[in-house]
Design an enzyme around this catalytic site. Structure first.
Site, short mmCIF file in Angstrom:
data_model
loop_
_atom_site.label_atom_id
_atom_site.label_comp_id
_atom_site.label_asym_id
_atom_site.label_seq_id
_atom_site.Cartn_x
_atom_site.Cartn_y
_atom_site.Cartn_z
N GLU A 29 0.28 -5.17 -10.97
CA GLU A 29 -0.18 -3.83 -11.43
C GLU A 29 0.63 -2.90 -12.26
OE1 GLU A 29 0.25 -2.02 -7.44
OE2 GLU A 29 -1.05 -3.96 -6.38
N GLU A 68 -3.27 -6.60 -3.13
CA GLU A 68 -2.37 -7.68 -3.17
C GLU A 68 -2.68 -8.99 -2.46
OE1 GLU A 68 -1.75 -4.41 -2.31
OE2 GLU A 68 -0.15 -3.80 -3.62
N PHE A 94 5.17 -4.06 -0.42
CA PHE A 94 3.87 -4.27 -0.65
C PHE A 94 3.50 -5.71 -0.31
CE2 PHE A 94 3.55 -0.77 -4.32
CZ PHE A 94 3.87 0.13 -3.31
N HIS A 137 8.60 2.70 1.38
CA HIS A 137 9.00 2.07 -0.09
C HIS A 137 10.61 1.79 -0.08
CE1 HIS A 137 5.38 3.64 -1.21
NE2 HIS A 137 5.78 4.07 -2.65
#
Lengths: 353, 331
Positions: A29, A68, A94, A137
């Site tokens: 990405e 993903e 992710f 995160h």
């Protein structure tokens, strides 16, 4: 030699790998726009030579949808059929979106097809812990992947290692996951400009010492080195050892250091239970127990989710104070006032209930 | 319409359908006799859908599959001996005894592996198509998956990626109408083939998946489109599995209507195509009988090969995890 940042070194390794082999492609990405700073030249070179998109074109720079599962699976399928993809998954949290592909396809396909497949693919991801990005995160998930046979796991802790380990990862015919700590992104040091590779399974002695061994992982290497420097002023000699890769793991390097010092502290930013530190502690206990003069001490992130507020997050990971306290403990030296709450957490865990 | 297949190709279709039928019949017996450990999922009844698809591909084209796994490599032309030896777990198995029925793969014919996880091999085929596109080698990839897998999210991630990149891939839905005991229409909103429209890619439904030529024609069109760089196609083939979900499975509940089952059993793809071959004058009855005998002999030979093969040495379990020994050797 030239001074490079950690991030710049990763970009340099990617550029070298792209130049060296047409089968290398970058998938991820926001790779077209170089959002994460590893798919463009840095500073002047970007202006002079262009970014990766200009250099290599859209056939080899694959900007993906946010998907993903197919990113990981397609990279695996491409690797099985002649490409050597580098996948940028950005945040390591992710990776969970693609867990089936990692565990059931990437890790198993070579084995369960009797060696017919080879899987030359690198999955890069960044660990944003310590940067107030909240629980979604801030993960440090490398131990989960150490638990999956068939994957290799690298945790570079310096610009020079980031460059050399990534080249080895791209050369590997097996799948490699690299976990890059964002706290290290801005770290700068002299890095060879020429191409070089750092072998997997060979650790690095960051500080030499005689009194205690600190095996440190990822950004904890920086913290352990700072603790060692501070303790040196008091005449305490701390050896800091960075395994650099967790699969394969340089067990001989760890044993050699522990045999000399007789004491082991392991600093691991992952969660405590079944972490990299747990595995290293178990291996040392099984094979080098006679060399130990004191019990092993782990300095880890407690089994707790990561909070957002800086006032809450800062205490969660191994830092120079908590590592220093652990070193003092294994040396039977008085520990400093445990104002630091990481050390407090450790002590609370160890206290009888 | 693609070019009609030549007579030799038509006979080869029948040969491969017969191979799948006789191979799976034998495997079913061997499971019941305890000669195959674990279980197998047969392709009996679905031979036209498998062979019509596989024979639309070239030998260098790629293919991934699923738990109903034997038909795909056989349809792609893999020799039977190493496949049967794999089902039994012998050293000469196509995966050295490490995969078994659920994980057959024969890279020599482009079979990149069957997946025991429903839908999980779809991204792998998409990646094979990506490598074909990047390398410009003209190859096509085909992903077999069932009506059950049609409700896995990875299919839609893959269709989207294949759409934006114009990948040479065929998404082949083997709609045998049941995900184990669950009727597809009770868990599937709308028509599977129609979902292609949402991604701006071609979608086609083959209503008579028992007709090998109908399947071959539709998949050939999709493969041609892929090879010309015109992107992916979703092909849904409606078919029926004649046996239980897996061999030896006794559910004690009849989830399939007796009338429905009877109707489909009459649509035996091998019987239908034999009649078609006769009608077209491609082969005489004697020649078609001889073909059946040849295939039976091939299956006998595969079993003999399996019987005569040794089991792998236990040390083999510790090989093939990595390409080098460093990581696998750590304590």
């Amino acid at each position: 030699m030239t001074v490079m940042s950690y991030l710049g070194a990763i970009g340099a390794a990617q550029r070298e790998a792209m130049d060296a082999d047409e089968r290398v492609v970058i998938i991820g990405e926001d790779v077209e726009a170089n959002v994460y700073g590893t798919t463009g030249g840095s500073g002047k070179s970007r202006a002079a030579e262009g970014d990766f998109l200009q250099r290599y074109g859209r056939n080899r720079i694959r900007n993906t949808p946010i998907s993903e599962e197919v990113i990981v699976g397609a990279a695996a399928g491409a690797a099985m059929t002649g490409l050597r993809p580098i996948v940028d998954l950005s945040y390591s949290s992710f990776l969970y979106m693609a867990m089936d592909q990692f565990v059931n396809q990437v890790a198993k396909n070579r084995y369960m097809f009797g060696g017919q497949a080879s899987m030359p693919v690198v999955f890069r991801s960044a660990m944003f812990y310590g940067l107030n990005t909240g629980a979604h995160h801030s993960d440090r998930p490398y131990p989960m992947f150490m638990n999956v046979p068939g994957l290799k796991v690298a945790v570079p802790a310096s610009p020079a290692d980031a460059k050399g380990l990534l080249r080895t990862a791209v050369d590997s015919d097996d799948p490699v996951l690299t976990f890059e700590a964002c706290l290290l992104w801005g770290m700068k040091e002299e890095v060879p400009e020429e191409e070089y590779r750092i072998p997997f399974g060979v650790g690095r002695t960051v500080r030499e010492g005689d009194d205690v061994t600190v095996v440190a992982i990822s950004n904890a290497v920086v913290e352990a080195a700072a603790a060692a420097d501070k303790l040196q002023a008091e005449g305490i000699s701390v050896e800091v050892f960075d395994p650099r890769t967790l699969v394969p793991l340089d067990v001989e390097g760890i044993f050699a250091s522990v045999r000399r010092t007789g004491r082991l502290v392991i600093a691991d930013p992952a969660h405590r239970t079944c972490g990299a530190a747990s595995e290293i502690a178990a291996i040392v206990a099984e094979h080098a127990f006679d060399s130990l003069t004191r019990p092993i001490v782990r300095v880890t992130t407690p089994d707790m989710q990561i909070p957002f507020s800086p006032a809450l997050e800062k205490q969660m990971y191994p830092n120079r104070s908590s590592i220093e306290a652990a070193v003092r403990r294994v040396l039977d030296l008085p520990e400093p006032d445990l104002a630091d709450s990481m050390a407090r957490t450790e002590s609370a865990r160890l206290a009888p209930r | 319409m693609s070019n009609p297949p030549e007579d030799a190709t038509l006979l080869e279709m029948q040969r491969r359908m017969l191979r799948i039928r006789r191979f799976d019949e034998r495997a079913s017996k061997m499971v019941k006799r305890g000669q195959i450990p674990g279980t197998v999922h047969t392709s009996i009844g679905q031979e036209a859908q498998v062979v019509g698809s596989c024979m639309a591909l070239d030998v260098h084209d790629y293919m991934t599959g699923n738990h109903r796994s034997h038909g795909h490599p056989i349809g792609k032309g893999a020799p039977l001996g190493p496949l049967m030896a794999e089902l039994v777990g012998k050293a000469t198995g196509v995966c050295k005894g490490k995969g078994g029925s659920l994980h057959l793969a024969d890279f020599a014919v482009g079979s990149l592996g069957e997946s025991g996880i429903v839908g999980s091999s779809i991204p792998i085929a998409t990646g094979a198509a990506l490598s074909a596109k990047v390398l410009g080698n003209g190859r096509v990839a085909l992903a077999f998956f069932g009506d059950g897998a049609a409700n896995q999210g990875c299919l839609y991630e893959a269709m989207n990626m294949a759409g934006i990149w114009g990948l040479p891939v065929v998404f082949l839905c083997e709609n045998n109408q049941y995900a184990l005991s669950t009727p597809a229409h009770t868990v599937t909103s709308g028509v599977i083939a129609d979902r292609a429209a949402g991604f701006g890619i071609a979608g086609v439904r083959v209503e008579n998946g028992q007709d090998v030529l109908a399947v071959h024609d539709a998949v050939s069109t999709a493969v041609g489109r892929a090879r010309r760089g015109e992107g992916p196609t979703l092909v849904e083939v409606v078919t029926y599995r004649f046996n239980e979900h897996s061999e030896g499975l006794r559910l004690g509940v009849d989830y399939r209507d007796a009338e429905e089952k009877k109707r489909w059993l009459e649509l035996d793809p091998i019987v239908l195509f034999r009649a078609e071959l006769s009608r077209r004058g491609v082969a005489t009855d004697d020649e078609l009988d001889a073909l059946e005998q040849e295939v039976l002999a091939e299956v006998d030979e595969a079993v003999r090969f399996t019987d005569e093969s040794p089991f792998p040495d236990p040390s083999v379990a510790f090989e093939d995890l990595y390409t080098d020994t460093l990581a696998g050797a750590q304590r």
